[in-house]
Design a protein around this motif. Structure first.
Motif, PDB file in Angstrom:
ATOM      1  N   ASP A 301       0.786  -1.228   0.000  1.00  0.00           N
ATOM      2  CA  ASP A 301       0.000   0.000   0.000  1.00  0.00           C
ATOM      3  C   ASP A 301       0.824   1.287   0.000  1.00  0.00           C
ATOM      4  N   CYS A 302       2.039   1.248   0.524  1.00  0.00           N
ATOM      5  CA  CYS A 302       2.861   2.468   0.578  1.00  0.00           C
ATOM      6  C   CYS A 302       3.591   2.613  -0.747  1.00  0.00           C
ATOM      7  N   GLN A 303       3.069   3.440  -1.635  1.00  0.00           N
ATOM      8  CA  GLN A 303       3.552   3.466  -3.002  1.00  0.00           C
ATOM      9  C   GLN A 303       4.701   4.443  -3.228  1.00  0.00           C
ATOM     10  N   GLU A 304       4.777   5.499  -2.451  1.00  0.00           N
ATOM     11  CA  GLU A 304       5.829   6.499  -2.661  1.00  0.00           C
ATOM     12  C   GLU A 304       6.909   6.438  -1.587  1.00  0.00           C
ATOM     13  N   GLY A 305       6.636   5.736  -0.485  1.00  0.00           N
ATOM     14  CA  GLY A 305       7.556   5.797   0.635  1.00  0.00           C
ATOM     15  C   GLY A 305       7.589   7.212   1.201  1.00  0.00           C
ATOM     16  N   TYR A 306       8.613   7.495   2.012  1.00  0.00           N
ATOM     17  CA  TYR A 306       8.778   8.879   2.465  1.00  0.00           C
ATOM     18  C   TYR A 306       9.613   9.605   1.426  1.00  0.00           C
ATOM     19  N   TYR A 307       8.978  10.506   0.671  1.00  0.00           N
ATOM     20  CA  TYR A 307       9.607  11.129  -0.495  1.00  0.00           C
ATOM     21  C   TYR A 307      10.204  12.494  -0.187  1.00  0.00           C
ATOM     22  N   GLY A 308       9.828  13.076   0.951  1.00  0.00           N
ATOM     23  CA  GLY A 308      10.348  14.384   1.308  1.00  0.00           C
ATOM     24  C   GLY A 308       9.246  15.304   1.792  1.00  0.00           C
ATOM     25  N   VAL A 309       9.625  16.575   2.006  1.00  0.00           N
ATOM     26  CA  VAL A 309       8.708  17.568   2.571  1.00  0.00           C
ATOM     27  C   VAL A 309       8.049  18.374   1.455  1.00  0.00           C
ATOM     28  N   ARG A 310       6.751  18.599   1.592  1.00  0.00           N
ATOM     29  CA  ARG A 310       5.989  19.392   0.623  1.00  0.00           C
ATOM     30  C   ARG A 310       5.321  20.570   1.334  1.00  0.00           C
ATOM     31  N   MET A 311       5.227  21.701   0.615  1.00  0.00           N
ATOM     32  CA  MET A 311       4.528  22.864   1.155  1.00  0.00           C
ATOM     33  C   MET A 311       3.353  23.220   0.245  1.00  0.00           C
ATOM     34  N   TYR A 312       2.249  23.601   0.883  1.00  0.00           N
ATOM     35  CA  TYR A 312       1.033  24.005   0.199  1.00  0.00           C
ATOM     36  C   TYR A 312       0.544  25.316   0.829  1.00  0.00           C
ATOM     37  N   ARG A 313      -0.394  25.975   0.156  1.00  0.00           N
ATOM     38  CA  ARG A 313      -1.128  27.071   0.785  1.00  0.00           C
ATOM     39  C   ARG A 313      -2.599  26.675   0.809  1.00  0.00           C
ATOM     40  N   ALA A 314      -3.160  26.577   2.008  1.00  0.00           N
ATOM     41  CA  ALA A 314      -4.573  26.228   2.124  1.00  0.00           C
ATOM     42  C   ALA A 314      -5.427  27.418   1.709  1.00  0.00           C
ATOM     43  N   LYS A 315      -6.520  27.145   1.013  1.00  0.00           N
ATOM     44  CA  LYS A 315      -7.408  28.216   0.583  1.00  0.00           C
ATOM     45  C   LYS A 315      -7.946  28.973   1.792  1.00  0.00           C
ATOM     46  N   ASN A 316      -7.721  30.295   1.768  1.00  0.00           N
ATOM     47  CA  ASN A 316      -8.125  31.166   2.880  1.00  0.00           C
ATOM     48  C   ASN A 316      -7.532  30.713   4.209  1.00  0.00           C
ATOM     49  N   GLY A 317      -6.343  30.110   4.133  1.00  0.00           N
ATOM     50  CA  GLY A 317      -5.718  29.593   5.341  1.00  0.00           C
ATOM     51  C   GLY A 317      -4.208  29.721   5.305  1.00  0.00           C
ATOM     52  N   PRO A 318      -3.532  28.981   6.164  1.00  0.00           N
ATOM     53  CA  PRO A 318      -2.084  29.108   6.295  1.00  0.00           C
ATOM     54  C   PRO A 318      -1.325  28.269   5.269  1.00  0.00           C
ATOM     55  N   PHE A 319      -0.015  28.472   5.227  1.00  0.00           N
ATOM     56  CA  PHE A 319       0.854  27.520   4.544  1.00  0.00           C
ATOM     57  C   PHE A 319       0.818  26.221   5.335  1.00  0.00           C
ATOM     58  N   MET A 320       0.808  25.112   4.590  1.00  0.00           N
ATOM     59  CA  MET A 320       0.745  23.789   5.200  1.00  0.00           C
ATOM     60  C   MET A 320       1.972  22.983   4.795  1.00  0.00           C
ATOM     61  N   ILE A 321       2.433  22.134   5.704  1.00  0.00           N
ATOM     62  CA  ILE A 321       3.568  21.259   5.427  1.00  0.00           C
ATOM     63  C   ILE A 321       3.111  19.808   5.522  1.00  0.00           C
ATOM     64  N   GLY A 322       3.422  19.031   4.480  1.00  0.00           N
ATOM     65  CA  GLY A 322       3.061  17.629   4.459  1.00  0.00           C
ATOM     66  C   GLY A 322       4.273  16.749   4.245  1.00  0.00           C
ATOM     67  N   VAL A 323       4.139  15.490   4.627  1.00  0.00           N
ATOM     68  CA  VAL A 323       5.231  14.533   4.453  1.00  0.00           C
ATOM     69  C   VAL A 323       4.803  13.301   3.665  1.00  0.00           C
ATOM     70  N   CYS A 324       3.545  13.279   3.180  1.00  0.00           N
ATOM     71  CA  CYS A 324       3.080  12.090   2.456  1.00  0.00           C
ATOM     72  C   CYS A 324       1.805  12.415   1.698  1.00  0.00           C
ATOM     73  N   ILE A 325       1.778  12.129   0.376  1.00  0.00           N
ATOM     74  CA  ILE A 325       0.570  12.399  -0.402  1.00  0.00           C
ATOM     75  C   ILE A 325      -0.506  11.341  -0.175  1.00  0.00           C
ATOM     76  N   GLN A 326      -0.151  10.213   0.436  1.00  0.00           N
ATOM     77  CA  GLN A 326      -1.150   9.215   0.799  1.00  0.00           C
ATOM     78  C   GLN A 326      -1.687   9.423   2.210  1.00  0.00           C
ATOM     79  N   ARG A 327      -1.078  10.354   2.966  1.00  0.00           N
ATOM     80  CA  ARG A 327      -1.521  10.675   4.319  1.00  0.00           C
ATOM     81  C   ARG A 327      -1.553  12.187   4.487  1.00  0.00           C
TER      82      ARG A 327
END
Length: 371
Positions: A301-327
């Motif tokens: 089930d874990c298709q990408e493994g831990y690939y690194g850190v990602r940053m997003y901007r939530a709509k009408n919200g803060p910058f967000m930091i993620g570590v997994c596109i499956q989680r």
């Protein structure tokens, strides 16, 4: 059984990259798109998080992990402003960074892509982006002037029929696909002309795609660095097809490049005519604490493994930091992340893997290969 790659020299490079989703819009509707883990914004505006959908609507676009990844915010286009500069500086202050990589959607559709590049360059960060090439010719001259180092082009076909075959029905038009392929060729020409490094990323799902991949290598392999990628949902067919391509070309491996602290690894091959080809795959890498009890933490089930850190901007919200596109439920606001144990875990994991792999392969720590 002896693996020939065991005899190939290894270079270990520490993960020092931040991926930033700068825009959600895209002019393609690929049926396998993970959309960096986020919902497709146009399909989900006005919906509460528990009603987000990853299935195609009017746009035809999908987000393949959305049904199970727990995403609870919509992505917003990131302006080239002081907020973005401060966000980048905050991440760099908590994690060693030397590169920012812009993703989407399609980053060349961002109305101020050069402005984002200039901000990152002022912070002494190398800048790359992943693109389908649909708008590159229009923006690359100014992007190059702003300091863009490279563009990684996702190539999904060499003919209009091939590209149309992986699009949602409303965009599965060979005529439209022909226009997109022309735009891709113009993007490659513009990048080369303006001194931007170019690589072509090709996913090989199975044996049926071998001829397509060979055509792409023949068509683009003299102008760009070609990188073959295994399908994230691979059951072994993707790796087998990749080996078939390598055998057909008479490719000889001469360097393995392992990213310490992330799941990315690649092998560089030399072709008989002197060209270079890369085969990229996923190492079974996990964050030691965050991933330990994850329901996807298995070989299936874990298709990408831990690939690194990602940053997003939530709509009408803060910058967000993620570590997994499956989680995507693991995402947290930037201010919370930089003070968190997860940030410390990522930083320590990078350092520990760099030390362990460097000692294992007796290789000095080096900077990431720009290709």
């Amino acid at each position: 059984m002896h693996d020939p790659l065991d005899d190939v020299p290894v270079t270990v490079v520490p993960d020092r990259t931040l991926r930033v989703k700068i825009i959600d819009a895209c002019g393609l509707a690929c049926t396998f798109c993970h959309n960096e883990g986020t919902p497709v914004a146009t399909e989900n505006t006005g919906r509460p998080p528990d009603a987000f959908t990853g299935t195609p609507g009017r746009s035809g676009r999908v987000s393949i992990y959305l049904a199970t990844n727990g995403a609870d915010f919509l992505p917003q286009r990131i302006p080239a402003d002081s907020d973005f500069a401060l966000a980048l500086a905050a991440v760099r202050g908590s994690l060693p960074l030397n590169e920012v990589h812009f993703t989407g959607g399609e980053p060349t559709l961002h109305p101020d892509l050069p402005g984002l590049i200039r901000i990152a360059r002022r912070l002494d960060l190398t800048v790359g982006l992943t693109s389908n090439g649909e708008n590159g010719a229009a923006v690359l001259p100014e992007c190059a002037e702003a300091g863009l180092d490279r563009i990684n082009l996702s190539v999904f076909g060499t003919t209009p029929d091939e590209l149309a075959a992986v699009q949602a029905p409303r965009l599965a038009s060979p005529r439209l696909a022909a226009h997109k392929l022309d735009a891709l060729a113009e993007t490659i020409e513009a990048a080369i002309r303006h001194g931007v490094k170019v690589s072509a990323n090709i996913v090989i799902p199975d044996h049926q795609h071998v001829e397509r991949v060979l055509r792409i290598i023949e068509q683009h392999g003299r102008d760009v660095i070609v990188r073959m990628l295994v399908n994230l949902e691979d059951d072994g067919a993707s790796l087998s097809a990749m080996r078939e391509v390598l055998d057909h070309l008479g490719a000889v491996p001469d360097l393995r490049i392992i990213t310490a602290g992330a799941s990315d690894q690649r092998t560089r091959y030399r072709l008989p005519d002197g060209r270079t080809l890369y085969a990229k795959s996923i190492r079974p890498v996990r964050l030691p604490h965050t991933c330990a009890d994850c329901r996807f933490n298995n070989d299936r089930d874990c298709q990408e493994g831990y690939y690194g850190v990602r940053m997003y901007r939530a709509k009408n919200g803060p910058f967000m930091i993620g570590v997994c596109i499956q989680r995507m439920d693991l995402c947290m606001p930037l201010g919370e992340f930089v003070m968190s144990q997860r940030c410390t875990e990522v930083r320590n994991f990078r350092d520990d893997e760099t030390a362990r792999l460097t000692a294992l392969h007796h290789t000095p720590e080096r900077q990431p290969n720009p290709s």
